[in-house]
Design a protein around this motif. Structure first.
Motif, PDB file in Angstrom:
ATOM      1  N   ARG A  82       0.841  -1.202   0.000  1.00 10.48           N
ATOM      2  CA  ARG A  82       0.000   0.000   0.000  1.00 10.48           C
ATOM      3  C   ARG A  82       0.873   1.248   0.000  1.00 10.48           C
ATOM      4  O   ARG A  82       0.597   2.221  -0.714  1.00 10.48           O
ATOM      5  CB  ARG A  82      -0.912  -0.025   1.239  1.00 10.48           C
ATOM      6  CG  ARG A  82      -2.220   0.705   1.008  1.00 10.48           C
ATOM      7  CD  ARG A  82      -3.192   0.559   2.182  1.00 10.48           C
ATOM      8  NE  ARG A  82      -3.605  -0.810   2.388  1.00 10.48           N
ATOM      9  CZ  ARG A  82      -3.610  -1.437   3.562  1.00 10.48           C
ATOM     10  NH1 ARG A  82      -3.221  -0.809   4.650  1.00 10.48           N
ATOM     11  NH2 ARG A  82      -3.995  -2.680   3.665  1.00 10.48           N
ATOM     12  N   ASN A  85       2.355   1.672  -3.410  1.00 12.12           N
ATOM     13  CA  ASN A  85       1.325   2.154  -4.335  1.00 12.12           C
ATOM     14  C   ASN A  85       1.004   3.624  -4.088  1.00 12.12           C
ATOM     15  O   ASN A  85       0.800   4.388  -5.034  1.00 12.12           O
ATOM     16  CB  ASN A  85       0.045   1.313  -4.214  1.00 12.12           C
ATOM     17  CG  ASN A  85       0.244  -0.065  -4.819  1.00 12.12           C
ATOM     18  OD1 ASN A  85       1.146  -0.272  -5.628  1.00 12.12           O
ATOM     19  ND2 ASN A  85      -0.608  -1.009  -4.430  1.00 12.12           N
ATOM     20  N   THR A  86       0.959   4.014  -2.807  1.00 13.52           N
ATOM     21  CA  THR A  86       0.691   5.415  -2.476  1.00 13.52           C
ATOM     22  C   THR A  86       1.801   6.298  -3.020  1.00 13.52           C
ATOM     23  O   THR A  86       1.548   7.337  -3.636  1.00 13.52           O
ATOM     24  CB  THR A  86       0.568   5.599  -0.948  1.00 13.52           C
ATOM     25  OG1 THR A  86      -0.429   4.709  -0.463  1.00 13.52           O
ATOM     26  CG2 THR A  86       0.204   7.016  -0.581  1.00 13.52           C
ATOM     27  N   ARG A  87       3.059   5.897  -2.828  1.00 17.77           N
ATOM     28  CA  ARG A  87       4.197   6.686  -3.341  1.00 17.77           C
ATOM     29  C   ARG A  87       4.123   6.796  -4.865  1.00 17.77           C
ATOM     30  O   ARG A  87       4.345   7.854  -5.431  1.00 17.77           O
ATOM     31  CB  ARG A  87       5.517   6.048  -2.907  1.00 17.77           C
ATOM     32  CG  ARG A  87       5.895   6.365  -1.462  1.00 17.77           C
ATOM     33  CD  ARG A  87       7.367   6.084  -1.188  1.00 17.77           C
ATOM     34  NE  ARG A  87       7.706   4.670  -1.329  1.00 17.77           N
ATOM     35  CZ  ARG A  87       7.652   3.782  -0.322  1.00 17.77           C
ATOM     36  NH1 ARG A  87       7.282   4.174   0.883  1.00 17.77           N
ATOM     37  NH2 ARG A  87       7.958   2.528  -0.527  1.00 17.77           N
ATOM     38  N   ARG A  88       3.786   5.673  -5.513  1.00 19.29           N
ATOM     39  CA  ARG A  88       3.665   5.696  -6.988  1.00 19.29           C
ATOM     40  C   ARG A  88       2.570   6.658  -7.428  1.00 19.29           C
ATOM     41  O   ARG A  88       2.754   7.433  -8.368  1.00 19.29           O
ATOM     42  CB  ARG A  88       3.341   4.292  -7.509  1.00 19.29           C
ATOM     43  CG  ARG A  88       4.533   3.422  -7.680  1.00 19.29           C
ATOM     44  CD  ARG A  88       4.212   2.185  -8.510  1.00 19.29           C
ATOM     45  NE  ARG A  88       5.282   1.206  -8.367  1.00 19.29           N
ATOM     46  CZ  ARG A  88       5.110  -0.067  -8.036  1.00 19.29           C
ATOM     47  NH1 ARG A  88       3.901  -0.544  -7.844  1.00 19.29           N
ATOM     48  NH2 ARG A  88       6.138  -0.866  -7.923  1.00 19.29           N
ATOM     49  N   ALA A  89       1.443   6.572  -6.724  1.00 23.94           N
ATOM     50  CA  ALA A  89       0.320   7.437  -7.090  1.00 23.94           C
ATOM     51  C   ALA A  89       0.693   8.903  -6.900  1.00 23.94           C
ATOM     52  O   ALA A  89       0.368   9.750  -7.744  1.00 23.94           O
ATOM     53  CB  ALA A  89      -0.902   7.080  -6.254  1.00 23.94           C
ATOM     54  N   VAL A  90       1.382   9.226  -5.795  1.00 24.59           N
ATOM     55  CA  VAL A  90       1.784  10.614  -5.528  1.00 24.59           C
ATOM     56  C   VAL A  90       2.742  11.091  -6.611  1.00 24.59           C
ATOM     57  O   VAL A  90       2.579  12.179  -7.184  1.00 24.59           O
ATOM     58  CB  VAL A  90       2.422  10.733  -4.121  1.00 24.59           C
ATOM     59  CG1 VAL A  90       3.127  12.076  -3.949  1.00 24.59           C
ATOM     60  CG2 VAL A  90       1.372  10.542  -3.047  1.00 24.59           C
ATOM     61  N   GLU A  92       3.071   9.887  -9.606  1.00 23.89           N
ATOM     62  CA  GLU A  92       2.318   9.945 -10.871  1.00 23.89           C
ATOM     63  C   GLU A  92       1.534  11.256 -10.954  1.00 23.89           C
ATOM     64  O   GLU A  92       1.524  11.934 -11.984  1.00 23.89           O
ATOM     65  CB  GLU A  92       1.368   8.746 -10.945  1.00 23.89           C
ATOM     66  CG  GLU A  92       0.623   8.617 -12.245  1.00 23.89           C
ATOM     67  CD  GLU A  92       1.521   8.161 -13.386  1.00 23.89           C
ATOM     68  OE1 GLU A  92       1.171   8.463 -14.535  1.00 23.89           O
ATOM     69  OE2 GLU A  92       2.550   7.504 -13.129  1.00 23.89           O
ATOM     70  N   ARG A  93       0.864  11.628  -9.848  1.00 25.57           N
ATOM     71  CA  ARG A  93       0.104  12.870  -9.807  1.00 25.57           C
ATOM     72  C   ARG A  93       1.015  14.068 -10.030  1.00 25.57           C
ATOM     73  O   ARG A  93       0.669  14.990 -10.787  1.00 25.57           O
ATOM     74  CB  ARG A  93      -0.614  12.976  -8.451  1.00 25.57           C
ATOM     75  CG  ARG A  93      -1.959  13.669  -8.574  1.00 25.57           C
ATOM     76  CD  ARG A  93      -2.778  13.655  -7.289  1.00 25.57           C
ATOM     77  NE  ARG A  93      -3.084  12.299  -6.823  1.00 25.57           N
ATOM     78  CZ  ARG A  93      -2.740  11.816  -5.625  1.00 25.57           C
ATOM     79  NH1 ARG A  93      -2.095  12.567  -4.760  1.00 25.57           N
ATOM     80  NH2 ARG A  93      -3.043  10.587  -5.278  1.00 25.57           N
ATOM     81  N   ASN A  96       1.918  14.243 -13.658  1.00 24.54           N
ATOM     82  CA  ASN A  96       0.779  14.741 -14.441  1.00 24.54           C
ATOM     83  C   ASN A  96       0.594  16.248 -14.261  1.00 24.54           C
ATOM     84  O   ASN A  96       0.330  16.972 -15.227  1.00 24.54           O
ATOM     85  CB  ASN A  96      -0.505  14.003 -14.066  1.00 24.54           C
ATOM     86  CG  ASN A  96      -0.497  12.573 -14.591  1.00 24.54           C
ATOM     87  OD1 ASN A  96       0.291  12.240 -15.485  1.00 24.54           O
ATOM     88  ND2 ASN A  96      -1.365  11.737 -14.030  1.00 24.54           N
TER      89      ASN A  96
END
Length: 104
Positions: A82, A85-90, A92-93, A96
């Motif tokens: 988790r 995944n959170t680090r990846r999402a951050v 990625e954001r 972007n």
């Protein structure tokens, strides 16, 4: 002759009584030995049962410990996944947002 026969009969009776007393003594000793062996066997069986229950108890404890460790290991694996995944999402954001800013 009759007195001699009585004397022999008395001797024979005395010998038989002595033999009976001796046999009773031997039987008593044997019975005591058997009783002692039965008692030893009983103690031995109790000790075996105690060892067995201690083994089963420690086996159950280690089984519980192992399953707890497995559950905890799985929890930690999920937590780490988790976090990743959170680090990846951050990131990625952020990427972007950076692309959007550059477009404008």
């Amino acid at each position: 002759i009759h007195l001699q026969h009585l004397a022999q009969t008395n001797m024979r009776e005395r010998e038989l009584r002595q033999t009976i007393i001796q046999k009773n003594r031997e039987n008593s000793q044997l019975a005591n030995r058997v009783r002692q062996e039965d008692y030893q066997k009983k103690l031995y069986m109790q000790a075996i049962k105690k060892q067995e229950s201690m083994f089963l108890s420690s086996f159950a404890q280690s089984k519980n410990l192992i399953s707890k460790q497995l559950v905890n290991g799985e929890k930690h694996r999920l937590i780490r996944a988790r976090q990743v995944n959170t680090r990846r999402a951050v990131s990625e954001r952020k990427r972007n947002d950076e692309i959007k800013r550059n477009m404008v």
